[in-house]
Design an enzyme around this catalytic site. Structure first.
Site, PDB file in Angstrom:
ATOM      1  N   ASP A 174      79.419  17.346 118.622  1.00  0.00           N
ATOM      2  CA  ASP A 174      79.346  18.816 118.621  1.00  0.00           C
ATOM      3  C   ASP A 174      80.199  19.511 119.688  1.00  0.00           C
ATOM      4  O   ASP A 174      80.182  19.111 120.858  1.00  0.00           O
ATOM      5  CB  ASP A 174      77.907  19.286 118.860  1.00  0.00           C
ATOM      6  N   GLU A 193      69.868  23.034 113.588  1.00  0.00           N
ATOM      7  CA  GLU A 193      70.540  22.745 114.848  1.00  0.00           C
ATOM      8  C   GLU A 193      71.626  23.778 115.139  1.00  0.00           C
ATOM      9  O   GLU A 193      72.063  24.521 114.253  1.00  0.00           O
ATOM     10  CB  GLU A 193      71.185  21.348 114.812  1.00  0.00           C
TER      11      GLU A 193
END
Length: 492
Positions: free
Chosen positions: A24, A202
Site C-alpha cells: 500500500d 481498508e
C-alpha cells in the site's frame, strides 16, 4: 550491468522499490517542492511480512528517488498504513520555527495468546521527511471493539477548523476529529447497509471535488478499498461513494446506492490521494498499489516485488445521461517523458495495421480516437503466442483487457481472464489512452470514465504491436504512439 537493469518486470515509468516487498501507498503529502510517497515495505523479504514505512520522493511525478526507511516497528507493533500532513499552524506543538510533517499511522501488534491490537500513532519530521521522531505519547487513539481498526487518513477541515481522521473499522469507516492530532473525539460511522461488503474495508480516503469544475456544485468523495475474499474472483479492489460531509458525518447521495468501482481491472488497490497539494495547483492526485491480494505474494519477482500505478488526477464529471462519474487521467507531467514514435490522422484500419507492424516497444503510450459503436482491438507486448489484448466492443459498449495469453500466469489459477468496463454515453467518438510498461497495462477510455489496470508478465522480447478491427473501412480519427523514457534517474 547492475542487478536492477536485468529485471524484465521492473516498469520503466512506474515506481517500484529498489529491493524486497512493497504494498500500500502511505503518507502521500506535498511539501517544499516534493511529492512524498511512503509505502508498506518488508525490507527483509519478497513477500508480505514485518511492515515498515518505505519512502520515496519525486519533484515531477515521473522520476523517483528512494530514501531510507522512514518508520520501523517498535514496542507498540509493526507500522501499518496511514497518512501524512503538513502541520502549517503547529497545532501539535512539535514545531517551533517552521511547519513540518506529521505522519499518522497504525501500530499493529500481534502477541501469541493475546487479541490483535491496532492503535493509531504519530511521528514527526523537521527535515522534510528525511528523519522521523515518534511521539512520546503514542498511541493517540485506541478502540476496544474493532478487531480491524487501521489505515487513518487525516486532513484539515477548513469549515470547522479541526483535523478529521477517517479510518477503517471492520466493514465500515469511522470518523474522528481533533484540534491537535493528539486528542481525538468520535464523530460518526459510515458503511452499514450500503456499498460492497465482500471483504474487509481498508485504506479509506475522503475529499471534496467540484462537479465539472464548478465550485458551486461540490461533492465529497469517499474511497474504500475492499480486501480479498475467496468467494469473489475479482479479489481486492476499490469502491467509491459520493455525497456530503459537514465535518462530522458523511451523507451519501442517491447515486451511492449503486456499487461503483474506481477501476475495473484487477490491479489497483489501496490507493489514496496526496495531501497539501498547493491551492494554485488545485488537482486531486492519486496513486494505488498495482497488485491484488489474490496473488500479490506469488507474482514473478527478481530482487523486488510490487509497483505503484501511474499517478492520476481525479475529477467529477457529469455524463450525457446526467449521472456523475469519478474519472481518472494520468497526470500531465507524464507528457514530459514522451518520445514521439508515430502520429497518424484520419487513417483506415489497414493503414494503421501497416504502420504499427514495424514497431517493437516495451514501455509506451498509445492514444486513439474512433467513431462510437466501432469495435477494434490492439494487441500489445506480442511475440509468438504471447499477447495482451486491449479493445472496445462497440456492440456491447464495453472496454476490455484480455490477459489470458499475456505471458506468465501459472502462479495463480485466477490470474488469467478478461476484464471489462462499461462505456457510458460516449458521444460521437471514443478515445483510448493505453499505457504499456514491462509488466502492466493501464487503459483510460472516454476521458478516464472507464479505467482498467492489469499486471502482465510477458517475455522481455515480446514487444510487438498489432491492430484488428471488425470493419475494414473503419477510420481512426487519430493514432499516436510515444515511447515513454523518463530521465536518467529511471531504471533501465
Amino acid at each position: 550491468m547492475s542487478t536492477m537493469t536485468k529485471q524484465n518486470y521492473r516498469g520503466l515509468y512506474h515506481f517500484s522499490p529498489k529491493e524486497k516487498w512493497m504494498n500500500d501507498p502511505n503518507g502521500m503529502v506535498y511539501f517544499k517542492g516534493e511529492y512524498h510517497l511512503f509505502f508498506q515495505h518488508h525490507p527483509k523479504g519478497l513477500t508480505w511480512g514485518t511492515m515498515h514505512w518505505g519512502h520515496a520522493v519525486t519533484k515531477d511525478l515521473v522520476t523517483w528517488e528512494e530514501l531510507e526507511i522512514a518508520l520501523a516497528p517498535d514496542e507498540f507493533g509493526t507500522i501499518f498504513s496511514g497518512s501524512a500532513v503538513v502541520d502549517w499552524h503547529n497545532t501539535t506543538g512539535f514545531f517551533e520555527e517552521e511547519p513540518g510533517l506529521v505522519a499518522i499511522f497504525t501500530h499493529h501488534l500481534e502477541v501469541p495468546g493475546s487479541p490483535l491490537v491496532e492503535t493509531q500513532s504519530l511521528a514527526y519530521s523537521k527535515d522534510r521527511g528525511r528523519t522521523w521522531t515518534k511521539h512520546e505519547g503514542n498511541p493517540v487513539l485506541k478502540h476496544d471493539s474493532y478487531l480491524d481498526f487501521r489505515d487513518p487518513k487525516v486532513f484539515w477541515h477548513y469549515e470547522t477548523e479541526r483535523w478529521i481522521m477517517i479510518l477503517a473499522c471492520g466493514q465500515t469507516v469511522c470518523l474522528y476529529h481533533s484540534p491537535d492530532l493528539k486528542s481525538w473525539t468520535f464523530g460518526s460511522e459510515f458503511g452499514a447497509g450500503i456499498g460492497f461488503h465482500g471483504g474487509v474495508w481498508e485504506c479509506p480516503d475522503l475529499f471534496p471535488l467540484n462537479v465539472d469544475g464548478d465550485a458551486s456544485r461540490q461533492k465529497w468523495i469517499l474511497l474504500v478499498s475492499i480486501g480479498d475474499d475467496p468467494a469473489y474472483a475479482e479479489g481486492s479492489r476499490t469502491q467509491y461513494f459520493t455525497g456530503n460531509f459537514d465535518g462530522l458525518t458523511f451523507t451519501p447521495d442517491q447515486e451511492s446506492n449503486t456499487v461503483r468501482w474506481l477501476d475495473h481491472g484487477r490491479d489497483n488497490y489501496a490507493g489514496v490521494s496526496w495531501s497539501d497539494i498547493p491551492r494554485e495547483d488545485g488537482r486531486r492526485l492519486f496513486i494505488g498499489w498495482m497488485s491484488n491480494w489474490k496473488y500479490a505474494n506469488l507474482t514473478p519477482a527478481e530482487g523486488f516485488r510490487g509497483a505503484m500505478t501511474l499517478p492520476r488526477e481525479l475529477k467529477l464529471q457529469t455524463g450525457k445521461d446526467g449521472g456523475i462519474t469519478l474519472v481518472q487521467k494520468p497526470v500531465q507531467e507524464l507528457e514530459s517523458a514522451r518520445v514521439p514514435v508515430l502520429a497518424l490522422a484520419n487513417v483506415t484500419g489497414a493503414e494503421a495495421v501497416q504502420a504499427l507492424g514495424s514497431l517493437q516497444l516495451d514501455s509506451y503510450e498509445l492514444n486513439v480516437v474512433i467513431p462510437s459503436g466501432s469495435s477494434l482491438a490492439f494487441k500489445v507486448r506480442t511475440a509468438g503466442l504471447e499477447e495482451t489484448v486491449v479493445g472496445v466492443n462497440g456492440v456491447r459498449g464495453e472496454l476490455y483487457v484480455d490477459r489470458t495469453k499475456s505471458g506468465l500466469h501459472d502462479f495463480h489459477e485466477q490470474f488469467r481472464g478478461v476484464h471489462t468496463a462499461k462505456l457510458q454515453s460516449p458521444g460521437e467518438s471514443i478515445d483510448l489512452h493505453i499505457y504499456v510498461d514491462r509488466s502492466s497495462v493501464e487503459v483510460f477510455a472516454n476521458g478516464g470514465q472507464a479505467v482498467i489496470t492489469d499486471l502482465i508478465y510477458p517475455d522481455a522480447e515480446s514487444k510487438g504491436i498489432s491492430l484488428a478491427a471488425d470493419d475494414d473501412g473503419l477510420v481512426l480519427a487519430s493514432l499516436t504512439v510515444y515511447a515513454l523514457s523518463p530521465s536518467a534517474k529511471a531504471l533501465d
